[in-house]
Each structure stands twice: as structure tokens, then as C-alpha cells.
Design a protein around this motif. Structure first.
Motif, PDB file in Angstrom:
ATOM      1  N   LEU A 170      35.155  33.273  43.441  1.00  0.00           N
ATOM      2  CA  LEU A 170      35.590  33.823  44.731  1.00  0.00           C
ATOM      3  C   LEU A 170      37.077  34.180  44.674  1.00  0.00           C
ATOM      4  O   LEU A 170      37.913  33.312  44.409  1.00  0.00           O
ATOM      5  N   SER A 171      37.360  35.441  44.931  1.00  0.00           N
ATOM      6  CA  SER A 171      38.746  35.902  44.944  1.00  0.00           C
ATOM      7  C   SER A 171      39.455  35.393  46.188  1.00  0.00           C
ATOM      8  O   SER A 171      38.834  34.874  47.127  1.00  0.00           O
ATOM      9  N   ALA A 172      40.770  35.559  46.213  1.00  0.00           N
ATOM     10  CA  ALA A 172      41.550  35.130  47.378  1.00  0.00           C
ATOM     11  C   ALA A 172      41.083  35.860  48.633  1.00  0.00           C
ATOM     12  O   ALA A 172      40.977  35.266  49.713  1.00  0.00           O
ATOM     13  N   GLU A 173      40.779  37.151  48.510  1.00  0.00           N
ATOM     14  CA  GLU A 173      40.294  37.914  49.661  1.00  0.00           C
ATOM     15  C   GLU A 173      38.947  37.396  50.137  1.00  0.00           C
ATOM     16  O   GLU A 173      38.707  37.276  51.345  1.00  0.00           O
ATOM     17  N   THR A 174      38.071  37.057  49.189  1.00  0.00           N
ATOM     18  CA  THR A 174      36.763  36.531  49.566  1.00  0.00           C
ATOM     19  C   THR A 174      36.905  35.207  50.304  1.00  0.00           C
ATOM     20  O   THR A 174      36.193  34.949  51.287  1.00  0.00           O
ATOM     21  N   LEU A 175      37.834  34.364  49.858  1.00  0.00           N
ATOM     22  CA  LEU A 175      38.065  33.081  50.539  1.00  0.00           C
ATOM     23  C   LEU A 175      38.572  33.294  51.963  1.00  0.00           C
ATOM     24  O   LEU A 175      38.235  32.525  52.873  1.00  0.00           O
ATOM     25  N   GLU A 176      39.364  34.347  52.174  1.00  0.00           N
ATOM     26  CA  GLU A 176      39.827  34.652  53.533  1.00  0.00           C
ATOM     27  C   GLU A 176      38.650  35.078  54.418  1.00  0.00           C
ATOM     28  O   GLU A 176      38.577  34.700  55.589  1.00  0.00           O
ATOM     29  N   VAL A 177      37.736  35.862  53.861  1.00  0.00           N
ATOM     30  CA  VAL A 177      36.543  36.259  54.611  1.00  0.00           C
ATOM     31  C   VAL A 177      35.730  35.017  54.985  1.00  0.00           C
ATOM     32  O   VAL A 177      35.231  34.885  56.114  1.00  0.00           O
ATOM     33  N   ASP A 232      38.640  39.455  40.575  1.00  0.00           N
ATOM     34  CA  ASP A 232      39.942  39.510  41.241  1.00  0.00           C
ATOM     35  C   ASP A 232      40.488  40.938  41.228  1.00  0.00           C
ATOM     36  O   ASP A 232      41.065  41.420  42.214  1.00  0.00           O
ATOM     37  N   ARG A 233      40.298  41.597  40.092  1.00  0.00           N
ATOM     38  CA  ARG A 233      40.763  42.989  39.979  1.00  0.00           C
ATOM     39  C   ARG A 233      40.008  43.885  40.966  1.00  0.00           C
ATOM     40  O   ARG A 233      40.605  44.752  41.618  1.00  0.00           O
ATOM     41  N   TRP A 234      38.706  43.687  41.076  1.00  0.00           N
ATOM     42  CA  TRP A 234      37.894  44.451  42.030  1.00  0.00           C
ATOM     43  C   TRP A 234      38.359  44.191  43.463  1.00  0.00           C
ATOM     44  O   TRP A 234      38.500  45.119  44.263  1.00  0.00           O
ATOM     45  N   ALA A 235      38.621  42.935  43.797  1.00  0.00           N
ATOM     46  CA  ALA A 235      39.056  42.589  45.155  1.00  0.00           C
ATOM     47  C   ALA A 235      40.393  43.229  45.484  1.00  0.00           C
ATOM     48  O   ALA A 235      40.610  43.712  46.603  1.00  0.00           O
ATOM     49  N   ARG A 236      41.319  43.231  44.509  1.00  0.00           N
ATOM     50  CA  ARG A 236      42.619  43.862  44.763  1.00  0.00           C
ATOM     51  C   ARG A 236      42.455  45.352  45.009  1.00  0.00           C
ATOM     52  O   ARG A 236      43.114  45.933  45.880  1.00  0.00           O
ATOM     53  N   PHE A 237      41.545  45.969  44.240  1.00  0.00           N
ATOM     54  CA  PHE A 237      41.318  47.402  44.457  1.00  0.00           C
ATOM     55  C   PHE A 237      40.686  47.657  45.818  1.00  0.00           C
ATOM     56  O   PHE A 237      41.107  48.569  46.554  1.00  0.00           O
ATOM     57  N   GLY A 287      43.240  49.737  47.588  1.00  0.00           N
ATOM     58  CA  GLY A 287      42.997  51.100  47.129  1.00  0.00           C
ATOM     59  C   GLY A 287      43.698  51.401  45.824  1.00  0.00           C
ATOM     60  O   GLY A 287      43.660  52.531  45.338  1.00  0.00           O
ATOM     61  N   LYS A 288      44.368  50.399  45.258  1.00  0.00           N
ATOM     62  CA  LYS A 288      45.079  50.586  43.998  1.00  0.00           C
ATOM     63  C   LYS A 288      44.521  49.621  42.952  1.00  0.00           C
ATOM     64  O   LYS A 288      44.111  48.515  43.279  1.00  0.00           O
ATOM     65  N   ASP A 289      44.559  50.067  41.694  1.00  0.00           N
ATOM     66  CA  ASP A 289      44.059  49.215  40.622  1.00  0.00           C
ATOM     67  C   ASP A 289      45.214  48.752  39.766  1.00  0.00           C
ATOM     68  O   ASP A 289      45.992  49.566  39.252  1.00  0.00           O
ATOM     69  N   ASP A 290      45.329  47.448  39.621  1.00  0.00           N
ATOM     70  CA  ASP A 290      46.356  46.868  38.768  1.00  0.00           C
ATOM     71  C   ASP A 290      45.842  46.870  37.339  1.00  0.00           C
ATOM     72  O   ASP A 290      45.062  46.000  36.944  1.00  0.00           O
TER      73      ASP A 290
END
Length: 406
Positions: free
Chosen positions: A277-284, A375-380, A384-387
Motif C-alpha cells: 500500500l502506497s502512502a496515497e492508498t493509506l490516505e484513502v 509507489d511509482r504508479w501512485a505518484r503518477f 500526473g508526473k512520473d518520477d
């Protein structure tokens, strides 16, 4: 018994009316050429009326024989009407009707189906398209002609359903053979040959191009269980069922463990499926917890699990062709275009890519490797940007980690 009063001539020529033959046997004429036989007997002081058939099918002599048979039953103190029905049921059981064998085949298989087959996806094609026409037919009488005529109306109009129906029917026929019944195991294959090509192409579930996912994700902003569930589905790459039926006790730290019976094709396998679970998923998840009910992470206002249609309707109302399941395709293409090793990409989607022997040596689910890509998918999805410098393993590192897992 009273003296017989009728003759074959009387039966043919008598006008409409009621005529007694003695011993409780009556001829009921509704017209000169139409009529039926009726037996009246007393059972424990109660009069019973029993139809013995039409005069077009049953002669006077046959009616008298039948009447004598059922009078003997009544003399034994048994109800002839109930006894005849019992005999009919016994005869039907002895015929091994398709509907009975199909039910038995389903019972034998359901332990290996997701949710024990309660959703009806396995039995449904039979129940809806085969059994209404062939259910009362003995399995020994099922041939390619009957199957062809049954499935012809949907063979091309509902190609996928028809294909499932004939596959399920073939399994039922094999089950009948295993029970020792005389069946034609090639009947389904012959029927397919008679039905011909379906002339359809497999239609993939519509999906959003991965580049358009961030804009859609940002629009899911009302904080409802539906919006949060779709966000969770996008971020995790899971199918609808594991998301809609996700429970709070499935989550431990930054890992979601999906029980095997919620994973397509996983019923009866040894392990559950872990999702990083990414950080964004944990926020959800934290936002969803505030309105969770009955242990469900995403619950309807009545405290029940969201339905699959609830998620789909949101996209339909927005006049989108894409459907929730399509986000798995969006994620898979993103991973491929960003250089994710094929095996890892398939593992992220819980697809099996290894044979039994290889799987016996691969005793790691490569959670940490998958976490970097998720994590990369969640950041994108959220920016809207890919690291491009995201902490994901190279192919060489992957080989080394796989070797260490053996």
C-alpha cells in the motif's frame, strides 16, 4: 362391482354428457368426439376423483384395466392419486434427468469455485439457457441435435454465454458418465461442429489510457464510499470484488492481505495475495475508515458491501466507455512502458506466470519489488508526473533477488 354398461360404440357415438361404466369408472364427454375417463373411489371414507386419460389416447378396455389397478390400491388403504404421483417421481429419478445430474455436478465442483459458486457464474449459463429446455430430458437421451437446437438462438447473439453454457454442459455429461450413466461424451463437441463458428471477436473491457488516469482520479473527490473505492481500485490494481469486500482486518500496516477466495482463480490455493500500500492508498484507507461499517472498508449506507454495478454506474453516468476493471489494463500498460519486468508486472496484477515446478522454488511474493513500482504508479496517478528515478529494481537486481528467494 356393478355390471359394465358401456361399449366401444357408446364411447364413440354418445353426445356430451356423463356416463357410468360401473365400479366408479365414468366417461365424461365434452362433445361427440372428445372426452376423458374418470375414476371415483373412496379412501378412508373420502371420495377421490382420478383422471385416467383422454378417449383419444385410452380405449374403453384400457380404461377398465387402469380402473381395476387403482381400485386395488384404494382397497389397500392407499390414495391412488398420491400413489400415482409417487410412482411418477420414482420413474423420473430413475431416468437420471439432466437437471438432477447438473445439480449434482455443481455440488461436486462448488468447493473449488469462488464463494462456493453462490454468485451463480458457473451454474448460471446452464440454469438460464440449457435446463429450461433440456432439464427434464434423461441424460442418456441428450445428443448433438438437442444441444444444437437449444443453443442455436444464442450461439452468435450471446457468443460468450453460449460458449460457457456448452462447456458447463460437457462437464455435466462427464459427471454423468462417472456416475455410470450411458451418455454420449462427444455430444457437445458434435453440437459445436453443427453450430459452426460464432464469428465473434473477444471484446476487451474498455479502459482509460494510462495518461488520462490522473485527471479521472482527481475528479473522484466527494469523499463518498464509491469515490474512495474506485480510488483504491486504481491505486492497487485489484479487481472489483477484493476492493468492494475489503475488510479492516485485511489491512496490517502498509500491506493489504486479500483472502484467496476473493481472488479470481485462487480458490483452494495455499496462499493469500499481499498488496503493498502506497502512502496515497493509506490516505484513502484512513478517509474510508471514518464511514466504514460492519468491518467493511467501503460500505453502502445500509452497511452492506458496494455492488459491482455501483462502481460501473459512476462511469456510465459520466458517459465514459471505460469501466472499473479497465484500470488494471491502464496500470499494466503503464508498467510495460516504464520498463517493469514482465514477471513483476504480471505478479502485481495477481496473474500466474510460472509453472508448478518454478512456483515450487519461488517462495517469495517479491513484495518489496512490487512496492517500488506501485509507489511509482501512485505518484503518477496523484501528480500526473512520473518520477523516472523511482526506487524500482533493475532487471539485474531482480535476477539477484529471485535467486536469493530460492
Amino acid at each position: 362391482m356393478a355390471r359394465e354398461k358401456l361399449s366401444a360404440v357408446h364411447v364413440r357415438q354418445s353426445p356430451a354428457g356423463k356416463y357410468g361404466d360401473g365400479g366408479g369408472l365414468w366417461l365424461l364427454k365434452s362433445g361427440k368426439d372428445t372426452g376423458s375417463w374418470m375414476l371415483r373411489v373412496a379412501v378412508h371414507g373420502r371420495l377421490r376423483h382420478m383422471g385416467l386419460g383422454s378417449i383419444a389416447d385410452v380405449s374403453l378396455a384400457e380404461a377398465r384395466v387402469s380402473a381395476a389397478k387403482w381400485r386395488a390400491v384404494a382397497r389397500d388403504g392407499r390414495d391412488p392419486v398420491q400413489e400415482r404421483e409417487r410412482q411418477r417421481r420414482d420413474a423420473a429419478r430413475n431416468l437420471h434427468l439432466l437437471e438432477d445430474v447438473a445439480r449434482d455436478a455443481f455440488e461436486a465442483r462448488k468447493a473449488g469455485l469462488r464463494g462456493d459458486g453462490k454468485a451463480g457464474r458457473w451454474y448460471g449459463p446452464l440454469e438460464n439457457h440449457v435446463l429450461p429446455k433440456l432439464g427434464k430430458t434423461p441424460v442418456a437421451d441428450i445428443d448433438q441435435i438437442l444441444i444444437r437446437d437449444t443453443l442455436r438462438p444464442i450461439w452468435k447473439a450471446k457468443a460468450s454465454t453460449a460458449e460457457k453454457a456448452i462447456q458447463r454442459l460437457a462437464i455435466v455429461m462427464k459427471h454423468a458418465a462417472a456416475l455410470g450413466y450411458a451418455v454420449d461424451l462427444q455430444a457437445c463437441a458434435k453440437a459445436q461442429a453443427l453450430l459452426g463458428a460464432q464469428g465473434h471477436e473477444v471484446q476487451n473491457i474498455p479502459s482509460l489510457p494510462w495518461a488520462e488516469v490522473p485527471a479521472f482520479y482527481a475528479s473522484l473527490n466527494d469523499g463518498s464510499a464509491t469515490h474512495l473505492a474506485i480510488r483504491f481500485l486504481i491505486l492497487t490494481g485489484l479487481r472489483s470484488a477484493p476492493v468492494r469486500l475489503a475488510r479492516l482486518d485485511h489491512i496490517e500496516g502498509d500491506v493489504l492481505t486479500v483472502p484467496a477466495d476473493l481472488m479470481k482463480g485462487q480458490k483452494g490455493k495455499a496462499s493469500d495475495f499481499r498488496v503493498p500500500l502506497s502512502a496515497e492508498t493509506l490516505e484513502v484507507i484512513e478517509e474510508a475508515k471514518r464511514q466504514s461499517r460492519n468491518g467493511l472498508l467501503f460500505a453502502s449506507p445500509r452497511g452492506l458491501a458496494l455492488s459491482d454495478m455501483t462502481l460501473s454506474r459512476l462511469m456510465q453516468r459520466r458517459e465514459m466507455e471505460a469501466r472499473p476493471h479497465g484500470f488494471r489494463s491502464s496500470l499494466r500498460v503503464f508498467l510495460a512502458e516504464k520498463g517493469c519486468p514482465r514477471d513483476i508486472g504480471e505478479m502485481i496484477l495477481a496473474h500466474s506466470v510460472m509453472g508448478k515446478v518454478e512456483a515450487s522454488y519461488m517462495r517469495s511474493d517479491l513484495l518489496d519489488i512490487r512496492r517500488g513500482w506501485m509507489d511509482r504508479w501512485a505518484r503518477f496517478v496523484t501528480t500526473g508526473k512520473d518520477d523516472a528515478q523511482a526506487d524500482v529494481p533493475t532487471t539485474g537486481q531482480l535476477i539477484q533477488m529471485q535467486a536469493g528467494a530460492r
